[in-house]
Design a protein around this motif. Structure first.
Motif, PDB file in Angstrom:
ATOM      1  N   GLY A  24      38.610 -13.917 135.313  1.00 42.03           N
ATOM      2  CA  GLY A  24      37.240 -13.573 135.659  1.00 42.03           C
ATOM      3  C   GLY A  24      36.949 -13.448 137.133  1.00 42.03           C
ATOM      4  N   TYR A  25      37.993 -13.544 137.969  1.00 45.33           N
ATOM      5  CA  TYR A  25      37.789 -13.368 139.401  1.00 45.33           C
ATOM      6  C   TYR A  25      37.562 -11.898 139.725  1.00 45.33           C
ATOM      7  CZ  TYR A  25      39.644 -18.093 140.255  1.00 45.33           C
ATOM      8  OH  TYR A  25      39.853 -19.439 140.277  1.00 45.33           O
ATOM      9  N   LEU A  26      36.722 -11.636 140.697  1.00 47.10           N
ATOM     10  CA  LEU A  26      36.648 -10.317 141.305  1.00 47.10           C
ATOM     11  C   LEU A  26      37.892 -10.194 142.169  1.00 47.10           C
ATOM     12  CD1 LEU A  26      34.955  -7.751 141.708  1.00 47.10           C
ATOM     13  CD2 LEU A  26      33.879  -8.881 143.654  1.00 47.10           C
ATOM     14  N   THR A  27      38.786  -9.285 141.817  1.00 49.87           N
ATOM     15  CA  THR A  27      40.132  -9.297 142.398  1.00 49.87           C
ATOM     16  C   THR A  27      40.352  -8.121 143.336  1.00 49.87           C
ATOM     17  OG1 THR A  27      40.942 -10.345 140.378  1.00 49.87           O
ATOM     18  CG2 THR A  27      42.590  -9.414 141.859  1.00 49.87           C
ATOM     19  N   ALA A  28      40.812  -8.448 144.537  1.00 46.44           N
ATOM     20  CA  ALA A  28      41.233  -7.438 145.509  1.00 46.44           C
ATOM     21  C   ALA A  28      42.701  -7.685 145.811  1.00 46.44           C
ATOM     22  CB  ALA A  28      40.403  -7.535 146.782  1.00 46.44           C
ATOM     23  N   ALA A  29      43.407  -6.622 146.153  1.00 47.54           N
ATOM     24  CA  ALA A  29      44.837  -6.762 146.410  1.00 47.54           C
ATOM     25  C   ALA A  29      45.250  -5.792 147.504  1.00 47.54           C
ATOM     26  CB  ALA A  29      45.636  -6.505 145.140  1.00 47.54           C
ATOM     27  N   THR A  30      46.322  -6.169 148.216  1.00 47.86           N
ATOM     28  CA  THR A  30      46.802  -5.314 149.299  1.00 47.86           C
ATOM     29  C   THR A  30      48.184  -4.759 148.991  1.00 47.86           C
ATOM     30  OG1 THR A  30      48.000  -6.950 150.647  1.00 47.86           O
ATOM     31  CG2 THR A  30      45.588  -6.858 150.884  1.00 47.86           C
ATOM     32  N   PHE A  31      48.499  -3.674 149.663  1.00 41.30           N
ATOM     33  CA  PHE A  31      49.807  -3.048 149.542  1.00 41.30           C
ATOM     34  C   PHE A  31      50.247  -2.568 150.914  1.00 41.30           C
ATOM     35  CE2 PHE A  31      46.693   0.290 149.132  1.00 41.30           C
ATOM     36  CZ  PHE A  31      47.212   1.363 149.832  1.00 41.30           C
ATOM     37  N   ALA A  32      51.568  -2.473 151.097  1.00 43.05           N
ATOM     38  CA  ALA A  32      52.115  -1.990 152.362  1.00 43.05           C
ATOM     39  C   ALA A  32      52.500  -0.520 152.274  1.00 43.05           C
ATOM     40  CB  ALA A  32      53.324  -2.816 152.775  1.00 43.05           C
ATOM     41  N   THR A  33      52.993  -0.099 151.118  1.00 41.97           N
ATOM     42  CA  THR A  33      53.476   1.273 150.952  1.00 41.97           C
ATOM     43  C   THR A  33      52.596   2.078 150.006  1.00 41.97           C
ATOM     44  OG1 THR A  33      55.745   0.482 151.292  1.00 41.97           O
ATOM     45  CG2 THR A  33      55.478   2.691 150.372  1.00 41.97           C
ATOM     46  N   ARG A  34      52.403   1.580 148.804  1.00 39.37           N
ATOM     47  CA  ARG A  34      51.528   2.258 147.842  1.00 39.37           C
ATOM     48  C   ARG A  34      50.852   1.212 146.963  1.00 39.37           C
ATOM     49  NH1 ARG A  34      56.768   3.482 146.514  1.00 39.37           N
ATOM     50  NH2 ARG A  34      57.587   2.584 144.588  1.00 39.37           N
TER      51      ARG A  34
END
Length: 271
Positions: A24-34
């Motif tokens: 149930g978290y509002l989820t953000a995520a990062t990427f380096a290439t794609r």
């Protein structure tokens, strides 16, 4: 509440994104290439070497929790300096930080390592991981640092992929019988990290499976699970090669395990 998974497009990061969103978290995520394939997260490009971009992403999201599951191999600027830069930023914005480290911080001299053992790395990657730990503990003393070992799951796991490639003749090489670790299932590890994050735990924690197994022994278990011909898995001795790195490193996770509801299964159970 917003959770930011740094390195969310990686193997562990993908599972963290899935479990965080399911919780149930509002989820953000990062990427380096794609970006990763998950639609459960909002994706942001992030190079941990770029301090301005780290500040921009963290400031714009104001996450309650940041989990750093990124991996930069032996690249010092990414693996050592990047997490320190991230720690400075999350401390400034009063975010909870959980950083994923590695058993590579140890030389293998004493074989068994609990959370009180000091790092003594013998590879550039291990040295970078150890440096990141030191910097984080100094700049974000409330952060939790979780050392882990070989992360196993499906074919997305590099260790599983190697076994498949060797068994099908797509790659040459050997699985060492004297290279011993304590593998952990990716689902167990992600759940344990999220649970650890929900507590006020700080400092060093170990999150590895209870079973010690050689790379070759691990390969045999993966082959059995996946219906591969285990006889095609070549074995060898790492000590007979010029490859750097520790031979036998067994993370003792019992002190951390008793604090968690999540059970870290041994490799003989989940394979």
């Amino acid at each position: 509440m917003t959770v930011l998974i740094v390195g969310g497009s990686g193997f562990l990061g993908t599972e963290l994104v899935r479990q965080a969103a399911a919780a149930g978290y509002l989820t953000a995520a990062t990427f380096a290439t794609r970006p990763g394939s998950s639609r459960e997260a909002t994706w942001y490009d992030l190079d941990l070497r770029d301090g301005d971009r780290v500040e921009e992403v963290v400031a714009s999201l104001a996450p309650c929790l940041v989990i750093n599951a990124s991996s930069g191999s032996a690249n010092w600027a990414v693996t050592a300096e990047g997490p320190v830069r991230l720690a400075m930023t999350v401390a400034k914005h009063n975010c909870r930080l959980v950083h994923v480290s590695s058993d590579a911080v140890f030389s293998g001299t004493r074989v068994h390592y609990d959370e009180s053992c000091l790092p003594d790395p013998v590879t550039p990657y291990g040295a970078a991981k150890a440096a990141a730990e030191t910097g984080i503990r100094l700049l974000a003393p409330d952060a939790a640092i979780a050392r882990t070992s070989l992360i196993i799951g499906g074919i997305q796991s590099e260790h599983v992929r190697l076994v498949h490639d060797l068994a099908t003749g797509c790659r040459t090489g050997s699985l060492f019988t004297d290279d011993i670790r304590c593998p952990v299932h990716v689902g167990d590890l992600a759940a344990a990290l999220l649970e650890l994050a929900s507590t006020d735990a700080r400092g060093i924690h170990h999150l590895a499976g209870p079973d010690a197994v050689s790379r070759h022994g691990l390969g045999l278990l993966i082959a059995q699970r996946d219906g591969l011909d285990a006889c095609r898995l070549p074995e060898g001795l790492r000590v007979a090669t010029a490859l750097p790195g520790a031979l036998d490193v067994r993370l003792d996770s019992r002190a951390t395990q008793v604090k968690l509801r999540t059970r870290l299964r041994g490799v003989h159970e989940f394979l």
